[in-house]
Design a protein around this motif. Structure first.
Motif, PDB file in Angstrom:
ATOM      1  N   SER A   1      14.953  -1.375  -0.395  1.00  0.00           N
ATOM      2  CA  SER A   1      15.399  -0.449  -1.449  1.00  0.00           C
ATOM      3  C   SER A   1      16.883  -0.118  -1.368  1.00  0.00           C
ATOM      4  CB  SER A   1      14.595   0.860  -1.408  1.00  0.00           C
ATOM      5  OG  SER A   1      13.214   0.610  -1.576  1.00  0.00           O
ATOM      6  N   LYS A   2      17.667  -0.906  -0.633  1.00  0.00           N
ATOM      7  CA  LYS A   2      19.098  -0.638  -0.555  1.00  0.00           C
ATOM      8  C   LYS A   2      19.858  -1.223  -1.741  1.00  0.00           C
ATOM      9  CE  LYS A   2      19.548  -0.325   4.477  1.00  0.00           C
ATOM     10  NZ  LYS A   2      20.213  -0.897   5.685  1.00  0.00           N
ATOM     11  N   TYR A   3      19.317  -2.251  -2.362  1.00  0.00           N
ATOM     12  CA  TYR A   3      20.003  -2.927  -3.457  1.00  0.00           C
ATOM     13  C   TYR A   3      19.055  -3.081  -4.643  1.00  0.00           C
ATOM     14  CZ  TYR A   3      22.942  -4.308   0.495  1.00  0.00           C
ATOM     15  OH  TYR A   3      23.709  -4.303   1.624  1.00  0.00           O
TER      16      TYR A   3
ATOM     17  N   ILE B   1      10.828  -0.474 -16.834  1.00  0.00           N
ATOM     18  CA  ILE B   1      10.510   0.361 -15.672  1.00  0.00           C
ATOM     19  C   ILE B   1      10.230  -0.568 -14.496  1.00  0.00           C
ATOM     20  CG2 ILE B   1       8.982   2.125 -14.709  1.00  0.00           C
ATOM     21  CD1 ILE B   1       8.349   2.994 -17.550  1.00  0.00           C
ATOM     22  N   SER B   2      10.845  -0.265 -13.345  1.00  0.00           N
ATOM     23  CA  SER B   2      10.641  -1.055 -12.128  1.00  0.00           C
ATOM     24  C   SER B   2      10.282  -0.125 -10.976  1.00  0.00           C
ATOM     25  CB  SER B   2      11.905  -1.854 -11.779  1.00  0.00           C
ATOM     26  OG  SER B   2      12.291  -2.691 -12.848  1.00  0.00           O
ATOM     27  N   VAL B   3       9.533  -0.665 -10.006  1.00  0.00           N
ATOM     28  CA  VAL B   3       9.118   0.078  -8.822  1.00  0.00           C
ATOM     29  C   VAL B   3       9.536  -0.719  -7.592  1.00  0.00           C
ATOM     30  CG1 VAL B   3       7.170   1.093  -7.571  1.00  0.00           C
ATOM     31  CG2 VAL B   3       7.161   1.051 -10.072  1.00  0.00           C
ATOM     32  N   SER B   4      10.115  -0.048  -6.606  1.00  0.00           N
ATOM     33  CA  SER B   4      10.560  -0.722  -5.389  1.00  0.00           C
ATOM     34  C   SER B   4       9.349  -1.148  -4.552  1.00  0.00           C
ATOM     35  CB  SER B   4      11.469   0.200  -4.570  1.00  0.00           C
ATOM     36  OG  SER B   4      10.743   1.316  -4.101  1.00  0.00           O
ATOM     37  N   PRO B   5       9.472  -2.226  -3.773  1.00  0.00           N
ATOM     38  CA  PRO B   5       8.345  -2.659  -2.919  1.00  0.00           C
ATOM     39  C   PRO B   5       7.933  -1.607  -1.899  1.00  0.00           C
ATOM     40  CG  PRO B   5       9.992  -4.390  -3.112  1.00  0.00           C
ATOM     41  CD  PRO B   5      10.590  -3.168  -3.728  1.00  0.00           C
ATOM     42  N   ALA B   6       8.883  -0.772  -1.464  1.00  0.00           N
ATOM     43  CA  ALA B   6       8.548   0.286  -0.520  1.00  0.00           C
ATOM     44  C   ALA B   6       7.909   1.485  -1.197  1.00  0.00           C
ATOM     45  CB  ALA B   6       9.800   0.729   0.238  1.00  0.00           C
ATOM     46  N   GLY B   7       8.013   1.567  -2.505  1.00  0.00           N
ATOM     47  CA  GLY B   7       7.400   2.654  -3.250  1.00  0.00           C
ATOM     48  C   GLY B   7       8.179   3.951  -3.256  1.00  0.00           C
ATOM     49  N   ASP B   8       9.388   3.959  -2.680  1.00  0.00           N
ATOM     50  CA  ASP B   8      10.149   5.205  -2.599  1.00  0.00           C
ATOM     51  C   ASP B   8      11.079   5.416  -3.780  1.00  0.00           C
ATOM     52  OD1 ASP B   8      11.592   3.017  -1.822  1.00  0.00           O
ATOM     53  OD2 ASP B   8      12.843   4.114  -0.397  1.00  0.00           O
ATOM     54  N   LEU B   9      11.329   4.367  -4.569  1.00  0.00           N
ATOM     55  CA  LEU B   9      12.249   4.480  -5.698  1.00  0.00           C
ATOM     56  C   LEU B   9      11.654   3.859  -6.947  1.00  0.00           C
ATOM     57  CD1 LEU B   9      15.710   3.529  -4.077  1.00  0.00           C
ATOM     58  CD2 LEU B   9      14.863   5.816  -4.620  1.00  0.00           C
ATOM     59  N   PHE B  10      12.013   4.444  -8.081  1.00  0.00           N
ATOM     60  CA  PHE B  10      11.730   3.871  -9.390  1.00  0.00           C
ATOM     61  C   PHE B  10      13.066   3.537 -10.053  1.00  0.00           C
ATOM     62  CE2 PHE B  10       8.053   7.093  -9.369  1.00  0.00           C
ATOM     63  CZ  PHE B  10       7.256   6.229  -8.613  1.00  0.00           C
TER      64      PHE B  10
ATOM     65  N   THR C   1      19.003   3.740 -14.374  1.00  0.00           N
ATOM     66  CA  THR C   1      18.831   4.993 -13.653  1.00  0.00           C
ATOM     67  C   THR C   1      17.902   4.765 -12.474  1.00  0.00           C
ATOM     68  OG1 THR C   1      19.092   6.238 -15.716  1.00  0.00           O
ATOM     69  CG2 THR C   1      18.173   7.417 -13.834  1.00  0.00           C
ATOM     70  N   VAL C   2      18.366   5.103 -11.274  1.00  0.00           N
ATOM     71  CA  VAL C   2      17.557   5.015 -10.056  1.00  0.00           C
ATOM     72  C   VAL C   2      16.948   6.385  -9.807  1.00  0.00           C
ATOM     73  CG1 VAL C   2      17.540   4.452  -7.606  1.00  0.00           C
ATOM     74  CG2 VAL C   2      19.070   3.222  -9.150  1.00  0.00           C
ATOM     75  N   ILE C   3      15.624   6.417  -9.607  1.00  0.00           N
ATOM     76  CA  ILE C   3      14.875   7.669  -9.539  1.00  0.00           C
ATOM     77  C   ILE C   3      14.084   7.713  -8.239  1.00  0.00           C
ATOM     78  CG2 ILE C   3      13.133   9.098 -10.707  1.00  0.00           C
ATOM     79  CD1 ILE C   3      13.868   7.523 -13.284  1.00  0.00           C
TER      80      ILE C   3
END
Length: 831
Positions: free
Chosen positions: A28-30, A296-305, A315-317
């Protein structure tokens, strides 16, 4: 000297960041997003662009992480290739040549050597989902021709394709149909919704689809704003679905969380909705996101949308629905009324942004700096509502003042018109509203311009031209305040010419003359007394553009008519100097030279002509710079001048010409695209420089700077100086090239260290050669001679180096040093 073939039209930024869904890195860094022919890598913390992956020759249409290696990224393009990247180093690893036009890309961990793509056959409206087998080969370019058919008659948008339950099935929607393909059974189930409108005039047409990651559940979005959750779809007779409804308009995109406990949806309401446990009662909202949510996208770690918006924004959420980062690209408005303007202070490109705003866009960094709210009213997203439009904008007094015009007309007799004057505030580094003028004219304002002449005794002047047949002169003066601290704008003069409509206006370079066009007639006015000096008439249609010459060509005035005639008048003789038949759509003057750029429209496309007003012969002609119509153009002064020696290309030395097409593509002339000017190594260095300073940097960084200063002083005081290694490109590449590409360290170490050894002697080359000959003849006397020479050198040292202590070498050390002297280091000069 730059070759003629190297000058070409390139995209200079402003590409769509919202064309496809954003993809997160595994940590989720990039985030990765497609941007025209490139792929941009942004940091989710700093919002800065870390890398630009370029290699495709056409529009990039899809990106996916490599499920077998999370440090690699797949991409596909209309050029018919799939490329594999190392996104940390920005290196292209491999290219798979498919041959078909690829519209989207999907990857599955279960399919180790395959990847899924959307292609179309000869019929443009028929799209297929296929599995592409990626052959294993050591070569960098591999042909991948083995395609396996999966689904037919699907939508080309990747939002209409989704894989579910750990890759057991794939769902596709189009029109009123839902198709589900099961990989193990190799069967397809199809479901159809009614295509007739119900009593509420809502539609059942599918718009997007998402699949639960761990269960047999499919979520589909529809035109009527409903979300349907499909279950038991393995049986076409026993299937069932439930409805969730909050959106009043179409659902633009759907996405499940990593665990599947939440469903995210977005649409034109600019609100991100989180449906927890897929129930209508348990939902959360993130409102006021500014524009329609398209992806809408979801990070593999689930911590960011992540949400992509219609105003070219990302927009990073956070997981708790708090926006953490915003990446804003060039906003593509419905129409560009203001044209392309350059802010004199920031050198940013200024034009219409989101409704009611001016956007300030940095061309060098391809990033929006900020938005200026001009209308200052809440925007209501309704197609039937007549909005207030920002139609004109101009900078004056070298960026200290900004004039804007906003209009709204519901009926022909009901025109709402406002002109606002904004002052630049030094403390806030922004513009503050100074004067608001309601109905400055009785009809639409066609042009406005400032007089930028540096005259202390003359007040700042603004001129507006209108269809009401008048042009008005506005000056900055002291208000009625007794302390003389309040200033505002007032009307100083009103001019007209035989009740003709005023269409254009512009000041001369020194501000002494004002040119105003009244339909087919051009009038010249004295800016001191506002007296009419002379008129020029060209019966070839209304004047479309007016432009004064600059520098040595300031005595000329150029005018382009709607009849396709370009005229040049001499202001000293008050006569027509020359004319040419040219259908000019855009005409701009270079502020740093005498050059004028004119863009004409032909049946094939748009053509560019560069010329000086003093002679009708063009300096440069470029045919078909764009197949579309060019609507706006502007010269941007360069920070670092170019060095073109060819006379035909010297117009690019001081300024760069940008132009905007009808589809709002921003293009320019260059030898290379900005991305191609950066090597992977320099891009990595730029990324390192953009990182924020830390407390550790203040400790180590200052110490390192002090060491560098000491080293520089030592080098300056020494008699023998060698070029610094930091200026040698080969050594820079050696230090920054990835380790797995370099030879072994043992192979490089001896050569590299030996090349850096310095002799303590300062003798000439002949003396060194004689000494070596003597050493070969008499080895027994060599040590005594060397000690004697060393003493002579010590006596000739500069007094500044007297404090340095010379280390006395033993005989064995001197023999080793003589061996290194015989090594040939001429290879260093080739670096």
């Amino acid at each position: 000297m730059v070759e003629e073939e190297s000058i070409r039209v390139v995209h200079c930024g402003g590409s769509e960041l919202n064309f496809r869904r954003v993809v997160f890195s595994a940590d989720s860094k990039y985030i990765f997003c497609v941007s025209g022919d490139f792929i941009k890598v942004y940091s989710t913390v700093t919002e800065e662009c870390v890398h630009i992956l370029h290699g495709h020759r056409n529009l990039v249409t899809g990106i996916q992480l490599n499920p077998n290696n999370h440090l690699q990224l797949y991409s596909c393009s209309f050029d018919g290739t799939i490329k594999l990247w190392d996104y940390l180093d920005g290196i292209l690893i491999k290219t798979f040549i498919v041959g078909h036009k690829l519209h989207s890309l999907f990857s599955l961990a279960q399919a180790e050597d395959s990847i899924f793509a959307i292609i179309n056959e000869e019929e443009s409206d028929v799209f297929q989902l296929v599995s592409v087998k990626l052959p294993k080969s050591p070569s960098q370019e591999v042909v991948a021709k083995e395609l396996s058919f999966v689904l037919d008659y699907i939508n080309q948008s990747p939002k209409c394709i989704a894989f579910g339950n750990q890759g057991e099935y794939v769902a596709a929607v189009r029109d009123f149909y839902l198709s589900v393909y099961f990989f193990k059974k190799k069967t397809t189930s199809r479901f159809t919704l009614s295509s007739s409108k119900n009593k509420k005039q809502s539609k059942n047409e599918f718009t997007c689809v998402a699949c639960h990651p761990k269960e047999d559940c499919i979520a589909s979005g529809h035109m009527d704003g409903k979300i349907r959750l499909w279950r038991n779809f393995s049986d076409e007779k026993k299937y069932m679905y439930t409805c969730l409804h909050w959106h009043h308009d179409m659902v633009m995109d759907l996405a499940f969380s990593v665990t599947g406990t939440s469903l995210l949806s977005g649409g034109r309401e600019c609100v991100l909705v989180e449906w927890r446990d897929a129930t209508e009662k348990n939902k959360e909202f993130l409102p006021r996101l500014g524009a329609t949510i398209e992806h809408i996208s979801v990070s593999p770690a689930g911590d960011l949308f992540c949400t992509s918006h219609s105003d070219n924004k990302i927009t990073v959420i956070h997981r708790n629905l708090d926006a953490s980062a915003i990446i804003q690209g060039l906003v593509k408005d419905r129409r560009i009324f203001t044209g392309l303007i350059i802010d004199p202070k920031t050198k940013a490109l200024v034009l219409n942004g989101k409704p009611g705003h001016l956007q300030f866009y940095c061309l060098q960094r391809d990033k929006q700096l900020y938005n200026l709210d001009i209308i200052q009213q809440e925007y209501i997203n309704d197609d039937d509502l007549i909005q207030i439009e920002l139609t004109k904008a101009a900078f004056g007094c070298f960026g200290k003042w900004l004039a804007t015009v906003e209009e709204r007309q519901e009926k022909e007799t009901e025109l709402e018109l406002q002109m606002k004057l904004w002052a630049f505030h030094k403390k806030t580094q922004g513009f503050v509203l100074n004067t608001k003028i309601t109905m400055p004219h009785d009809d639409h304002i066609t042009a406005l311009c400032f007089s930028n002449a540096e005259k202390a005794e003359k007040p700042v002047t603004l001129v507006t031209a209108s269809k009401d047949g008048h042009f008005k002169v506005w000056i900055l003066s002291d208000d009625s305040d007794i302390y003389k601290k309040a200033i505002s704008w007032t009307c100083d003069f009103v001019g007209s010419y035989h009740k003709y409509q005023a269409t254009n206006c512009c000041f001369s370079e020194d501000g002494s003359l004002l040119a105003v066009s009244f339909e087919e007639i051009v009038t010249i006015w004295d800016s001191e007394t506002w007296e009419l000096k002379c008129t020029f008439c060209q019966r070839a249609g209304k004047i479309r553009h007016l432009c004064f010459g600059r520098l040595t060509c300031s005595k000329y005035l150029l005018g382009a008519t709607e009849g396709g005639i370009l005229c040049c008048w001499n202001l000293l003789t008050c006569a027509l100097e020359w004319s040419a038949k040219l259908n000019v759509r855009v005409m701009e003057a270079d502020p740093n030279s005498e050059n004028i750029a004119a863009v004409s429209r032909s049946s094939v496309g748009s053509d560019l002509f560069i010329f000086k007003p003093s002679e009708p012969r063009p300096l440069y002609i470029q045919k078909n710079i764009s197949r579309e119509e060019v609507q706006w153009g502007v010269f941007v002064p360069r920070d670092v001048p170019e060095s073109f020696t060819s006379e035909a290309y010297q117009w690019l030395n001081r300024s760069q010409f940008y132009f905007l097409t009808k589809s709002q593509s921003l293009l320019t002339f260059s030898t290379k695209s900005p991305e191609e000017k950066l090597t992977p190594t320099s891009k990595q260095l730029l990324a390192e420089e953009s990182l924020p300073t830390t407390p550790f940097y203040f400790i180590l960084g200052k110490h390192r700077q002090q060491q560098d200063e000491k080293v520089k002083e030592t080098f300056n005081n020494e008699l023998v100086q060698l070029p610094l290694t930091e200026n040698i490109p080969a050594i820079n590449e050696l230090l920054h090239t990835p380790a797995h590409v370099l030879p072994s360290a043992s192979f490089l170490c001896s050569m590299f260290v030996n090349s850096l050894l310095l002799s303590t002697e300062t003798k000439s080359a002949e003396e060194v050669h004689n000494d070596i000959d003597m050493e070969e003849e008499k080895e027994s006397d060599e040590s005594d001679e060397e000690i004697h020479i060393t003493k002579q050198v010590e006596d000739t040292k500069i007094t500044d180096l007297e404090e340095d202590v010379l280390h006395q070498l033993s005989k064995s050390e001197e023999k080793e040093l003589r061996k290194f002297r015989r090594v040939d280091y001429s290879w260093i000069a080739a670096l």
